[in-house]
Design a protein around this motif. Structure first.
Motif, mmCIF file in Angstrom:
data_model
loop_
_atom_site.group_PDB
_atom_site.id
_atom_site.type_symbol
_atom_site.label_atom_id
_atom_site.label_comp_id
_atom_site.label_asym_id
_atom_site.label_seq_id
_atom_site.Cartn_x
_atom_site.Cartn_y
_atom_site.Cartn_z
ATOM 1 N N ASP A 78 0.846 -1.192 0.000
ATOM 2 C CA ASP A 78 0.000 0.000 0.000
ATOM 3 C C ASP A 78 0.887 1.250 0.000
ATOM 4 O O ASP A 78 1.203 1.807 1.059
ATOM 5 C CB ASP A 78 -0.919 -0.015 1.227
ATOM 6 C CG ASP A 78 -2.059 0.995 1.117
ATOM 7 O OD1 ASP A 78 -1.877 2.000 0.399
ATOM 8 O OD2 ASP A 78 -3.104 0.777 1.758
ATOM 9 N N THR A 79 1.276 1.704 -1.184
ATOM 10 C CA THR A 79 2.183 2.846 -1.304
ATOM 11 C C THR A 79 1.571 4.113 -0.730
ATOM 12 O O THR A 79 2.239 4.889 -0.040
ATOM 13 C CB THR A 79 2.556 3.080 -2.782
ATOM 14 O OG1 THR A 79 3.141 1.897 -3.315
ATOM 15 C CG2 THR A 79 3.541 4.235 -2.918
ATOM 16 N N GLU A 80 0.278 4.329 -1.024
ATOM 17 C CA GLU A 80 -0.375 5.551 -0.540
ATOM 18 C C GLU A 80 -0.371 5.615 0.981
ATOM 19 O O GLU A 80 -0.109 6.674 1.570
ATOM 20 C CB GLU A 80 -1.819 5.627 -1.052
ATOM 21 C CG GLU A 80 -1.946 5.890 -2.542
ATOM 22 C CD GLU A 80 -1.691 4.646 -3.389
ATOM 23 O OE1 GLU A 80 -1.648 3.530 -2.815
ATOM 24 O OE2 GLU A 80 -1.529 4.797 -4.606
ATOM 25 N N LEU A 81 -0.631 4.500 1.637
ATOM 26 C CA LEU A 81 -0.629 4.470 3.097
ATOM 27 C C LEU A 81 0.787 4.682 3.634
ATOM 28 O O LEU A 81 0.974 5.390 4.633
ATOM 29 C CB LEU A 81 -1.190 3.137 3.603
ATOM 30 C CG LEU A 81 -1.268 2.963 5.130
ATOM 31 C CD1 LEU A 81 -2.145 4.050 5.749
ATOM 32 C CD2 LEU A 81 -1.789 1.574 5.481
ATOM 33 N N ALA A 82 1.779 4.083 2.973
ATOM 34 C CA ALA A 82 3.166 4.260 3.405
ATOM 35 C C ALA A 82 3.572 5.728 3.317
ATOM 36 O O ALA A 82 4.224 6.263 4.226
ATOM 37 C CB ALA A 82 4.101 3.398 2.553
ATOM 38 N N VAL A 83 3.180 6.377 2.222
ATOM 39 C CA VAL A 83 3.495 7.800 2.049
ATOM 40 C C VAL A 83 2.784 8.633 3.116
ATOM 41 O O VAL A 83 3.378 9.547 3.709
ATOM 42 C CB VAL A 83 3.097 8.274 0.632
ATOM 43 C CG1 VAL A 83 3.180 9.797 0.530
ATOM 44 C CG2 VAL A 83 4.002 7.633 -0.414
ATOM 45 N N MET A 84 1.519 8.316 3.366
ATOM 46 C CA MET A 84 0.756 9.068 4.365
ATOM 47 C C MET A 84 1.391 8.922 5.749
ATOM 48 O O MET A 84 1.528 9.897 6.505
ATOM 49 C CB MET A 84 -0.696 8.571 4.389
ATOM 50 C CG MET A 84 -1.595 9.360 5.337
ATOM 51 S SD MET A 84 -3.304 8.760 5.318
ATOM 52 C CE MET A 84 -3.765 9.177 3.631
ATOM 53 N N ARG A 85 1.784 7.699 6.081
ATOM 54 C CA ARG A 85 2.395 7.471 7.395
ATOM 55 C C ARG A 85 3.757 8.165 7.509
ATOM 56 O O ARG A 85 4.119 8.665 8.577
ATOM 57 C CB ARG A 85 2.534 5.964 7.647
ATOM 58 C CG ARG A 85 1.199 5.309 7.962
ATOM 59 C CD ARG A 85 1.318 3.810 8.158
ATOM 60 N NE ARG A 85 0.037 3.249 8.611
ATOM 61 C CZ ARG A 85 -0.204 1.951 8.768
ATOM 62 N NH1 ARG A 85 0.763 1.059 8.507
ATOM 63 N NH2 ARG A 85 -1.382 1.537 9.202
#
Length: 477
Positions: free
Chosen positions: A457-464
């Motif tokens: 989950d790239t988007e979640l990794a970026v958000m975190r």
């Protein structure tokens, strides 16, 4: 060079007494406020101050002279005089390092696009009325077909950020691109018109305070340039030593010999530990005096190209390319430029988010990289954040390494190094700042990013990562 003659691992430059003395000289210059022209002291005074031998002091002075931090002036009123390092003091070593590690055009282009996108975004938020006329003059001149410097607008945009780190990176990577492709005769006839149109669009977005549009137009412009260069037969994916080193090490006899030896090391494919030769053998092979050979060796050691091992079986051996040596050089230059905490914050979030995106893509192809991230968490837990960073084995450095882009790693490492310096100073005076690096705060954040990457989950990794960077920043400073 005989690749069969392998030496045991030798100590790094920073482990030597001369290296430590040089670091102390730099620290003293910074502490004084970098007063250019000020005399730090005579040789005898410096010997007492730093408590080293004359030979060690003179070696340390050669190091700070290479870094352009200070120079020894002879005669009445002489001594070690504080100097002012310029951008060439950074770009030369950067070229040598990237040449040694075989950095590709794609790596340079990717990093340059990332940094100049960020510069365009920040410039559009900070541009002032007094800046408008200069930008418009450039656009008018280019629109009339008079482009003498294709990089001028890019430099102006970087300057508008007021960020010394971004200005340095934009200039450095723009110049580096020229070493991969600099055949102006191969450019299309209408290239000036295309560049003028692209620059006009970028300028309009910047002057209109539109960060999203400025970023998008800068990205499209540089991506088109990179695609053109990459596809052109005259371009090279890797640096050619003779071209990259031309003028980089100077023209004196010792400098010329150092350049020749570096070229031979790169072209031969010599690996760390390979034997280059003894001092006597080098004198005979290159018909050079002992003084010239020693000066060449000092330059090679300074740039981490080669190291000397003393005693039986000793001589000059190929060194492991060391990013920490180049990071030190860049950090010294930026401290002279008066880099601020805000400058680091400008870059840090943008770089970390870009690293996460690229690492996520790399992990899809090579999932074994997750094990390296897990090891980095263990090292941070067992050794502490600072020791893990010093060895390049912390979570953020490991994530940057997974991207596979050595040029991006360099920009990332420099930014982190500067950040650590500011953090250490602030933490010493403000316990609240030090509390931000507690394991109870850092470990869950790092674990959360890894979990998102493992889940794909790239988007979640970026958000975190964005949340983590925001929470560990210190707005009041």
């Amino acid at each position: 060079m005989n690749p069969q003659l392998i030496a045991p691992r030798v100590d790094s430059r920073r482990a030597k007494l001369a290296g430590r003395a040089a670091e102390q000289i730099v620290a003293d210059v910074i502490e004084l406020g970098w007063p250019v022209g000020h005399v730090l002291g005579s040789e005898s005074e410096l010997l007492k101050r730093y408590g080293v031998s004359r030979a060690v002091l003179r070696e340390a002075i050669r190091l700070v002279e290479h870094q352009r931090v200070a120079r020894m002036r002879r005669g009445t009123g002489g001594g070690l005089v504080i100097d002012a390092p310029d951008i060439d003091a950074v770009i030369g070593p950067a070229i040598i390092y990237l040449l040694r590690i075989g950095a590709t055009l794609d790596e340079v282009a990717d990093t340059r696009i990332l940094l100049e996108e960020l510069a365009a975004e920040i410039a559009s938020q900070r541009v002032k009325e007094s800046d408008i006329a200069g930008i418009r003059r450039t656009i008018e001149r280019e629109s009339s077909g008079n482009i003498s410097n294709y990089r001028l607008l890019h430099s102006q945009v970087a300057t508008l950020t007021g960020n010394a780190v971004l200005e340095l990176f934009v200039e450095t990577f723009a110049r580096l691109t020229n070493f991969y492709f600099d055949d102006t005769a191969a450019l299309p006839n209408d290239i000036d018109q295309e560049i003028a149109r692209a620059h006009a669009g970028i300028a309009k977005a910047v002057l209109s305070n539109n960060p999203g549009l400025a970023r998008d137009r800068m990205q499209r412009h540089l991506r088109a340039e990179a695609d053109f260069i990459r596809a052109h037969p005259a371009a090279s994916q890797r640096l050619e030593p003779a071209v990259a080193l031309s003028g980089t090490l100077g023209d004196k006899r010792g400098e010329a010999l150092a350049r020749q030896l570096c070229t031979e090391i790169v072209r031969s494919g010599a690996t760390p530990g390979n034997f280059i030769g003894s001092e006597t053998a080098l004198m005979g092979k290159y018909r050079a005096s002992r003084a010239v050979v020693r000066e060449a060796i000092r330059i090679l050691e300074y740039h981490q190209i080669a190291l000397t091992r003393r005693g039986p079986g000793g001589g000059l051996f190929v060194a492991e390319p060391d990013i920490s040596a180049l990071t030190d050089i860049i950090t010294i230059y930026l401290r002279r430029r008066g880099v601020r905490l805000r400058d680091i914050a400008d870059l840090r979030i943008g770089l970390e988010l870009a690293v996460v995106e690229r690492a996520a893509a790399a992990l899809r192809a090579h999932p074994e990289g997750v094990a390296a991230l897990e090891r980095s968490l263990c090292r941070e837990s067992e050794e502490g954040l600072a020791p893990a960073f010093d060895h390049g084995e912390d979570f953020h450095s490991t994530l940057a390494a997974i991207t596979g882009n050595r040029v991006l790693q360099l920009a990332h490492r420099v930014t982190m190094r500067l950040g650590w310096q500011f953090f250490s100073q602030l933490a010493a005076s403000d316990p609240a700042v030090g509390a931000m690096s507690r394991p109870s705060k850092i470990e869950p954040a790092h674990r959360g990013v890894i979990d998102a990457l493992v889940a794909g989950d790239t988007e979640l990794a970026v958000m975190r990562m964005r949340t983590h960077m925001t929470e560990t920043s210190s707005p009041k400073h």
